[in-house]
Every structure is written in structure tokens, then in C-alpha cells.
Enzyme design. Structure first.
Site, PDB file in Angstrom:
ATOM      1  N   SER A  52      -2.463   3.529   7.366  1.00  0.00           N
ATOM      2  CA  SER A  52      -1.920   5.027   8.048  1.00  0.00           C
ATOM      3  C   SER A  52      -1.256   4.884   8.290  1.00  0.00           C
ATOM      4  O   SER A  52      -0.738   6.692   8.283  1.00  0.00           O
ATOM      5  CB  SER A  52      -2.247   4.365   9.798  1.00  0.00           C
ATOM      6  OG  SER A  52      -3.331   3.535   9.926  1.00  0.00           O
ATOM      7  N   HIS A  63      -7.340   8.057   4.299  1.00  0.00           N
ATOM      8  CA  HIS A  63      -7.047   7.751   5.702  1.00  0.00           C
ATOM      9  C   HIS A  63      -8.010   7.831   6.526  1.00  0.00           C
ATOM     10  O   HIS A  63      -8.211   9.002   6.366  1.00  0.00           O
ATOM     11  CB  HIS A  63      -5.920   8.199   5.442  1.00  0.00           C
ATOM     12  CG  HIS A  63      -5.332   7.543   7.742  1.00  0.00           C
ATOM     13  ND1 HIS A  63      -4.417   8.593   7.809  1.00  0.00           N
ATOM     14  CD2 HIS A  63      -5.949   6.505   7.966  1.00  0.00           C
ATOM     15  CE1 HIS A  63      -4.168   7.628   9.561  1.00  0.00           C
ATOM     16  NE2 HIS A  63      -4.917   6.381   9.400  1.00  0.00           N
ATOM     17  N   GLU A  75      -7.676  11.596   5.245  1.00  0.00           N
ATOM     18  CA  GLU A  75      -6.500  12.774   4.510  1.00  0.00           C
ATOM     19  C   GLU A  75      -6.417  11.461   3.537  1.00  0.00           C
ATOM     20  O   GLU A  75      -6.803   9.817   3.347  1.00  0.00           O
ATOM     21  CB  GLU A  75      -5.330  11.815   5.860  1.00  0.00           C
ATOM     22  CG  GLU A  75      -5.028  12.545   7.029  1.00  0.00           C
ATOM     23  CD  GLU A  75      -3.905  12.072   7.551  1.00  0.00           C
ATOM     24  OE1 GLU A  75      -2.924  12.933   8.201  1.00  0.00           O
ATOM     25  OE2 GLU A  75      -3.814  10.961   7.502  1.00  0.00           O
ATOM     26  N   ASN A 123      -0.531  10.767  11.898  1.00  0.00           N
ATOM     27  CA  ASN A 123       0.086  10.076  13.157  1.00  0.00           C
ATOM     28  C   ASN A 123       2.036  10.377  12.396  1.00  0.00           C
ATOM     29  O   ASN A 123       2.364  10.109  13.447  1.00  0.00           O
ATOM     30  CB  ASN A 123       0.132   8.635  11.982  1.00  0.00           C
ATOM     31  CG  ASN A 123      -1.044   7.901  12.721  1.00  0.00           C
ATOM     32  OD1 ASN A 123      -2.039   8.865  13.810  1.00  0.00           O
ATOM     33  ND2 ASN A 123      -1.559   7.058  11.777  1.00  0.00           N
TER      34      ASN A 123
HETATM   35  N1  LIG Z   1      -7.403   1.541  14.240  1.00  0.00           N
HETATM   36  C1  LIG Z   1      -7.583   2.570  14.412  1.00  0.00           C
HETATM   37  O1  LIG Z   1      -7.861   3.589  14.718  1.00  0.00           O
HETATM   38  C2  LIG Z   1      -7.347   2.641  12.476  1.00  0.00           C
HETATM   39  C3  LIG Z   1      -7.406   3.845  11.996  1.00  0.00           C
HETATM   40  C4  LIG Z   1      -7.193   4.542  10.761  1.00  0.00           C
HETATM   41  C5  LIG Z   1      -6.835   3.882   9.571  1.00  0.00           C
HETATM   42  N2  LIG Z   1      -6.797   2.641  10.690  1.00  0.00           N
HETATM   43  C6  LIG Z   1      -5.931   1.308   9.059  1.00  0.00           C
HETATM   44  O2  LIG Z   1      -6.868   0.923   9.358  1.00  0.00           O
HETATM   45  C7  LIG Z   1      -6.833  -0.917   8.404  1.00  0.00           C
HETATM   46  C8  LIG Z   1      -7.659  -1.750   9.362  1.00  0.00           C
HETATM   47  O3  LIG Z   1      -7.076  -1.461  10.747  1.00  0.00           O
HETATM   48  P1  LIG Z   1      -7.860  -1.731  12.223  1.00  0.00           P
HETATM   49  O4  LIG Z   1      -7.804  -0.968  13.431  1.00  0.00           O
HETATM   50  O5  LIG Z   1      -9.265  -2.239  11.308  1.00  0.00           O
HETATM   51  O6  LIG Z   1      -7.279  -3.362  12.063  1.00  0.00           O
HETATM   52  P2  LIG Z   1      -8.647  -4.739  13.349  1.00  0.00           P
HETATM   53  O7  LIG Z   1      -7.620  -5.274  13.147  1.00  0.00           O
HETATM   54  O8  LIG Z   1      -9.696  -4.661  13.561  1.00  0.00           O
HETATM   55  O9  LIG Z   1      -8.474  -5.389  11.428  1.00  0.00           O
HETATM   56  C9  LIG Z   1      -8.128  -6.105  10.100  1.00  0.00           C
HETATM   57  C10 LIG Z   1      -8.763  -6.561   9.359  1.00  0.00           C
HETATM   58  O10 LIG Z   1      -7.691  -7.317   8.504  1.00  0.00           O
HETATM   59  C11 LIG Z   1      -8.271  -8.507   8.686  1.00  0.00           C
HETATM   60  N3  LIG Z   1      -6.759  -9.497   7.973  1.00  0.00           N
HETATM   61  C12 LIG Z   1      -6.048  -9.614   8.869  1.00  0.00           C
HETATM   62  N4  LIG Z   1      -4.882 -10.674   8.600  1.00  0.00           N
HETATM   63  C13 LIG Z   1      -5.181 -10.696   6.798  1.00  0.00           C
HETATM   64  C14 LIG Z   1      -5.089 -11.306   6.228  1.00  0.00           C
HETATM   65  N5  LIG Z   1      -3.372 -12.272   5.979  1.00  0.00           N
HETATM   66  N6  LIG Z   1      -5.441 -11.766   5.230  1.00  0.00           N
HETATM   67  C15 LIG Z   1      -6.458 -10.368   4.812  1.00  0.00           C
HETATM   68  N7  LIG Z   1      -6.889  -9.922   5.385  1.00  0.00           N
HETATM   69  C16 LIG Z   1      -6.829  -9.750   6.941  1.00  0.00           C
HETATM   70  C17 LIG Z   1      -8.687  -9.125   9.994  1.00  0.00           C
HETATM   71  O11 LIG Z   1      -9.487  -9.942   8.721  1.00  0.00           O
HETATM   72  C18 LIG Z   1      -9.747  -7.553  10.068  1.00  0.00           C
HETATM   73  O12 LIG Z   1     -10.760  -7.497   9.035  1.00  0.00           O
HETATM   74  C19 LIG Z   1      -5.323  -0.755   8.353  1.00  0.00           C
HETATM   75  O13 LIG Z   1      -4.046  -0.361   7.703  1.00  0.00           O
HETATM   76  C20 LIG Z   1      -4.752   0.563   9.738  1.00  0.00           C
HETATM   77  O14 LIG Z   1      -3.401   1.208   9.655  1.00  0.00           O
HETATM   78  C21 LIG Z   1      -6.494   2.328  11.667  1.00  0.00           C
END
Ligand SMILES: NC(=O)c1ccc[n+]([C@@H]2O[C@H](COP(=O)([O-])OP(=O)(O)OC[C@H]3O[C@@H](n4cnc5c(N)ncnc54)[C@H](O)[C@@H]3O)[C@@H](O)[C@H]2O)c1
Length: 284
Positions: A119, A140, A152, A190
């Protein structure tokens, strides 16, 4: 160029959504998870998401079944070796993502593209972890992936035009709207959204109004589909905090400095929908 084999790394909120979108392009999709339990969970999450769309009439039952068969989950990094596109969706933590990119460098094919769903984090720092930085960019997606049309497409200094074009074509194949953006913290959405969300928490912390009142005000007064606290719970408070920290690191602008209440709630494990409680309570 279209991708026939796509790997998704990470099985959280975005991993499941991105895998579903990627399967919608006709590609075979492998989701890499850290444990068998979370690999099973992401498959269940995709099933539930597709079932909801079928119930709502936004997706045909047959189409959902075909799409579902294209996705499988694994815990073995080697299963990504033949992926033509790998989309990284792990936790918003630069050190974790950098380590993962180094591991991917040793495994992926010599023509693969890696795109990160970060993000806010610097895509260039991830690109420099692999031996082919010209084939790394950002992709993104927004949450929930099946409902949000924008993606994005983030261009780090090192990305080739061919990489940007291939990932843009992939986004179009997902039926999403790609917008290219420079590799700068927060990209477009963001960078504009998070000062607003952060300031909403500040209003709450100062007892200016209740969270319900602030949410109602932004829905009724600005026509937003949801208020800031419902949105923070949807995004995840840990992810929101990481985004604000990254924005503050980049710009040193006090609007991005996370309000203490947000940090305290994350420390308390109140992460929003995914943990069952954040600003609001959610039935698990
Ligand atoms: N949540 C949102 O609204 C959103 C929107 C767009 C982009 N993102 C981005 O997407 C990415 C994931 O976000 P999310 O909301 O899916 O988070 P989440 O917490 O739902 O999932 C995170 C994932 O990362 C894994 N993980 C955690 N620690 C780890 C480690 N040490 N090594 C390997 N894997 C690990 C977890 O097992 C899980 O599969 C981030 O970069 C976030 O910024 C999130």
C-alpha cells in the site's frame, strides 16, 4: 501478453481477493501460504467470496465453479517456479517483504515478473532484492478486490516499459481500471485517504463526537459509502498503522503521524474485522 500461470504470495485479506481476480483472467493460480491451516483458510475464503457473489447475482454459478477450480494453495515456495507473474501480498512490513523477494529470486523463472501489492512501501527497495529489478513493479489492488475497480500500477525507477505494459494488461484482464503512478509512499489513494482516516481517529480521541456520529456524518454529509471507522476496520488497523508509519517516514508530515489511539488498539490486538473487534465488534 497474457499470463497463464500466476503465483500469489500471502493468504490474508488481499491474497485471497487477488487470487480470485487472477483466476478470473483464465490463468491457473497458486497461492503460497506459510502454513497448511492458512492455505486451507484462503481456499475457504475464496469459496465464501464466490458464494456471496453468486447469492447477490453478480456472478454466474457455473463461472464461479470454473474460476474456483483454477486456484490451489501450497506451502512450498518451489511451486511458484513456473509462474509467469507473481503477486506478493504479505504483511505490510518492509523487512519481511525484502526477505521474501530474496527467496523468490532463487526460485522463479528467468522471465517472471514480480508485482507487489504494498500500500505504501518503496517498490524500489523490493526490486533491488532480486537480480532482475526491471521486472518488478507494484500492483495495488483495493479491498474488497472483487468489488473495487481501481488498481494502481506502480512504476519504480528500475521497471522496464515491457513490465509496466504486461502488468497493465493483466489488470485490464481482471476487469479493473489501471492507473499508473510513481513509486512514492501512498501512491495516489492512500496519500490522500490516510490523513483523513488518521484525523477521524484524532477527532474521536478528542471526544469531538462518537465513532457512530463521525461515520454517519461522513456518509450522510459527503456521500461516502462507509464512514472512516468502518473503513479502518475493513482495511485492518495493523495495516492502517503500517501505512501511516510508512507515509510519515517518507514525508515527515504531521498529518501522517499515527494518532496514539490507533497504535494502542493495534497493541491490544484490536485489528478490525479480521480479529473480530476494532472500532466495532464483528461476529466470528
Ligand atoms: N487490507 C487492505 O485493505 C489492503 C488493501 C490494499 C493493499 N493491501 C496490502 O496488501 C498486503 C497484505 O495486506 P492484507 O490486508 O492482506 O494483510 P493480512 O494481515 O490479511 O495478511 C497478511 C499475510 O501476510 C502473511 N505474513 C505475515 N507475516 C509474515 C511473515 N513474517 N512472512 C511471510 N508472510 C507473512 C500472513 O500469513 C498473511 O497471509 C500489505 O502489503 C497491505 O498493505 C492491503
Amino acid at each position: 501478453m497474457s499470463f497463464t500461470k500466476i503465483g500469489v504470495v500471502g493468504s490474508g485479506i488481499m491474497g485471497g481477493g487477488v487470487a480470485e481476480a487472477a483466476a478470473g483472467t483464465g490463468a491457473q493460480v497458486v497461492v503460497l501460504s506459510r502454513s497448511v491451516a492458512s492455505a486451507d483458510a484462503v481456499v475457504v475464503a475464496i469459496d465464501q467470496s464466490l458464494a456471496k457473489q453468486v447469492d447477490k447475482g453478480t456472478r454466474d454459478v457455473q463461472e464461479a465453479a470454473v474460476l474456483r477450480q483454477r486456484v490451489r494453495a501450497t506451502t512450498d515456495l518451489a511451486d511458484l517456479a513456473d509462474s509467469e507473474l507473481i503477486i506478493e501480498t504479505v504483511v505490510e512490513d518492509l523487512a519481511v517483504k525484502m526477505e521474501l523477494f530474496r527467496a523468490l529470486d532463487a526460485v522463479v523463472s528467468s522471465s517472471a515478473i514480480i508485482a507487489t501489492c504494498t500500500s505504501t512501501l518503496p517498490v524500489i527497495d523490493l526490486a533491488m532484492q532480486v537480480s532482475f529489478p526491471e521486472r518488478v513493479c507494484g500492483v495495488h489492488f483495493f479491498n474488497p478486490v472483487h468489488a473495487m475497480t481501481l488498481v494502481e500500477v506502480v512504476r519504480p525507477l528500475t521497471a522496464s516499459d515491457a513490465t509496466m505494459a504486461a502488468v497493465t494488461d493483466f489488470v485490464l484482464a481482471c476487469n479493473k481500471e489501471p492507473v499508473e503512478v510513481k513509486d512514492q509512499a501512498g501512491f495516489i489513494v492512500n496519500a490522500l485517504l490516510f490523513p483523513y482516516l488518521n484525523n477521524a481517529v484524532r477527532l474521536l480521541e478528542k471526544d469531538v463526537a462518537t465513532k457512530e456520529g463521525i461515520d454517519a456524518a461522513m456518509k450522510g454529509g459527503c456521500g461516502f459509502p462507509m464512514g472512516p471507522f468502518a473503513l479502518l476496520d475493513l482495511v485492518g488497523l495493523d495495516t492502517s498503522l503500517a501505512i501511516l508509519d510508512a507515509l510519515y517516514t517518507e514525508y515527515a508530515d504531521s498529518n501522517y503521524a499515527p494518532v496514539p489511539l490507533l497504535r494502542r488498539m493495534v497493541s491490544a490486538g484490536q485489528l478490525g474485522r479480521k480479529s473480530g473487534a476494532g472500532f466495532y465488534q464483528y461476529g466470528k
